[in-house]
Design a protein around this motif. Sequence first.
Motif, mmCIF file in Angstrom:
data_model
loop_
_atom_site.group_PDB
_atom_site.id
_atom_site.type_symbol
_atom_site.label_atom_id
_atom_site.label_comp_id
_atom_site.label_asym_id
_atom_site.label_seq_id
_atom_site.Cartn_x
_atom_site.Cartn_y
_atom_site.Cartn_z
ATOM 1 N N LEU A 193 8.084 -1.852 -15.929
ATOM 2 C CA LEU A 193 7.521 -3.175 -15.658
ATOM 3 C C LEU A 193 6.740 -3.722 -16.832
ATOM 4 C CD1 LEU A 193 8.473 -2.461 -12.800
ATOM 5 C CD2 LEU A 193 6.324 -3.421 -11.921
ATOM 6 N N SER A 194 6.289 -2.859 -17.713
ATOM 7 C CA SER A 194 5.507 -3.289 -18.870
ATOM 8 C C SER A 194 6.373 -3.654 -20.080
ATOM 9 C CB SER A 194 4.516 -2.183 -19.275
ATOM 10 O OG SER A 194 3.646 -1.851 -18.212
ATOM 11 N N VAL A 214 2.597 -6.851 -7.586
ATOM 12 C CA VAL A 214 3.904 -6.779 -6.942
ATOM 13 C C VAL A 214 3.724 -6.703 -5.428
ATOM 14 C CG1 VAL A 214 5.049 -5.682 -8.906
ATOM 15 C CG2 VAL A 214 3.933 -4.248 -7.171
ATOM 16 N N HIS A 259 -0.103 -4.279 -11.941
ATOM 17 C CA HIS A 259 1.099 -5.078 -11.689
ATOM 18 C C HIS A 259 0.991 -5.732 -10.306
ATOM 19 C CE1 HIS A 259 3.074 -3.332 -15.202
ATOM 20 N NE2 HIS A 259 2.630 -2.143 -14.797
ATOM 21 N N ILE A 266 7.755 3.530 -13.214
ATOM 22 C CA ILE A 266 7.820 2.110 -12.881
ATOM 23 C C ILE A 266 6.872 1.310 -13.776
ATOM 24 C CG2 ILE A 266 7.301 0.424 -11.071
ATOM 25 C CD1 ILE A 266 8.310 2.514 -9.045
ATOM 26 N N ASP A 267 5.692 1.849 -14.018
ATOM 27 C CA ASP A 267 4.736 1.168 -14.897
ATOM 28 C C ASP A 267 5.341 0.923 -16.284
ATOM 29 O OD1 ASP A 267 1.944 0.278 -15.732
ATOM 30 O OD2 ASP A 267 2.271 1.983 -17.075
ATOM 31 N N VAL A 269 1.411 1.376 -8.352
ATOM 32 C CA VAL A 269 1.866 0.375 -9.323
ATOM 33 C C VAL A 269 0.892 -0.791 -9.377
ATOM 34 C CG1 VAL A 269 3.715 -1.273 -9.853
ATOM 35 C CG2 VAL A 269 4.290 1.051 -9.103
ATOM 36 N N GLN A 307 13.685 -3.589 -19.275
ATOM 37 C CA GLN A 307 14.233 -4.120 -18.030
ATOM 38 C C GLN A 307 15.616 -4.716 -18.271
ATOM 39 O OE1 GLN A 307 11.381 -6.736 -16.017
ATOM 40 N NE2 GLN A 307 9.711 -5.586 -16.986
ATOM 41 N N TRP A 313 16.739 -13.631 -13.890
ATOM 42 C CA TRP A 313 15.621 -12.689 -13.881
ATOM 43 C C TRP A 313 14.274 -13.392 -13.923
ATOM 44 C CZ3 TRP A 313 15.652 -7.765 -12.613
ATOM 45 C CH2 TRP A 313 14.562 -6.961 -12.944
ATOM 46 N N ARG A 359 8.220 -10.879 -8.667
ATOM 47 C CA ARG A 359 7.897 -9.553 -9.199
ATOM 48 C C ARG A 359 7.536 -8.619 -8.043
ATOM 49 N NH1 ARG A 359 6.471 -13.260 -13.017
ATOM 50 N NH2 ARG A 359 6.921 -12.712 -15.199
ATOM 51 N N ARG A 393 12.928 -8.559 -8.206
ATOM 52 C CA ARG A 393 13.348 -7.873 -9.432
ATOM 53 C C ARG A 393 13.654 -6.400 -9.254
ATOM 54 N NH1 ARG A 393 9.704 -10.192 -14.502
ATOM 55 N NH2 ARG A 393 10.385 -12.373 -14.317
ATOM 56 N N TYR A 394 13.024 -5.762 -8.267
ATOM 57 C CA TYR A 394 13.083 -4.300 -8.230
ATOM 58 C C TYR A 394 13.468 -3.794 -6.838
ATOM 59 C CZ TYR A 394 10.136 -5.560 -12.165
ATOM 60 O OH TYR A 394 9.640 -6.171 -13.292
#
Length: 400
Positions: free
Chosen positions: A341-342, A236, A234, A337-338, A229, A347, A200, A205, A282-283
């Motif tokens: 991801l925070s 990403v 973030h 998602i926020d 996002v 996760q 991970w 990201r 990651r996503y």
Amino acid sequence: MSDIGVVHMDLMAKGGGEAVAMNVLEALQDDHDVTLITLTDPDFSTLNDYFNTDVESIAVRRAGRLAPTINATCGLKYYILQNALLGRYARRHADEFDLLVSTINELGLGTDSVQYIHFPFDWTVSLENRKAIFHPTVEDDCLYERLCTHVAGVTREDVASNTLFANSEWTADAVEEAYGTHPEVLHPPVDTSDFEPVPWEERERGFTTIGRIERSKRIAELIRIVDGVRDGGHDVDFHVVGPTVDEEYYREVAEMAASRGYVTLEGELPRGDLIDLVCTHRYGLHGKRYEHFGMVVAELAAGGALPFVPNDGGQHAIVRDDERLLYDSVEDAVGKIDRVLSDPDLQRELRTSAAEIDRRFGRDRFRDAIRATVAEAVVTQVEEERVPVSNRRSDPTGGS
């Protein structure tokens, strides 16, 4: 060896239904003489590379002249009529096979076939929530519907007499609403063999989405989710992977991507490259509403990514109905998602291993079930042939 006819419209569409069909062909080819009844000419070398399968020695038969001509001339236009004609052709030639297997929903194959339903065509126009049917289908009380229904020759009685599989419990419920019979749920075959998730901490990201570029995939909405996002702080990126089947929609998406350096339209990638992309990000992000199962969602999870999916359809099963990964709108997706991801601990809690995905949705499980079902159905057919003709049910459509 038994003669098995596998019925599927177009393997070269390269979607989830085609993955099912290729796995059915591979599962049956060693024990039976298998013929693919179809509208197009499949390139098995290309398909084997794309789906990581090993289909060989399969006979291919075009389903007459009319349906293949409509397909070659009109593409997906008159899609439901093409499938009606495909089923009609297979039914007319059913006596040349010991068993017919449809991998493209319920077709009018008569009785005693095996049919895998991704989502019902709903020939009887019984479903109330018809927006759940994203493929072109019949509409209530119109000339086209009446023509397709007549050509297809699908009856509730014949559907109930077949061995039915559905790709999810959600789809099985829709089949029961349409025809009054509940199929067995057999999740599609997800290939996890080549996934080797990167740790991970070493992953980028960013997000990956996989699927054909068409309007039902809602890629424009996914881009707006990534916008939100990023606006939340973030950093990403977003990779869109898949072949183009809707040129007009591709142009819309490409125009959006051109003004965003963090959005990359990857196109159709070799499977090895696709797996690398999934395993190093990651996503995952999925946009299709009323997804009947969502094989690519399972692949994202198998690759170690956290997939966020719409809050409807059969994809709930893949994320175990976890509300933290389900969204109702662009704004809802951005908020959820926020939060994920925070929170590194969250996760870690939400991630699924490739081994778990393989246990629940793997290919060996699927192929074993298909082999066992076909073997049992062939035995049943042999036993029925011993029944005097006068005691057998006739085809109400006349088999024409």
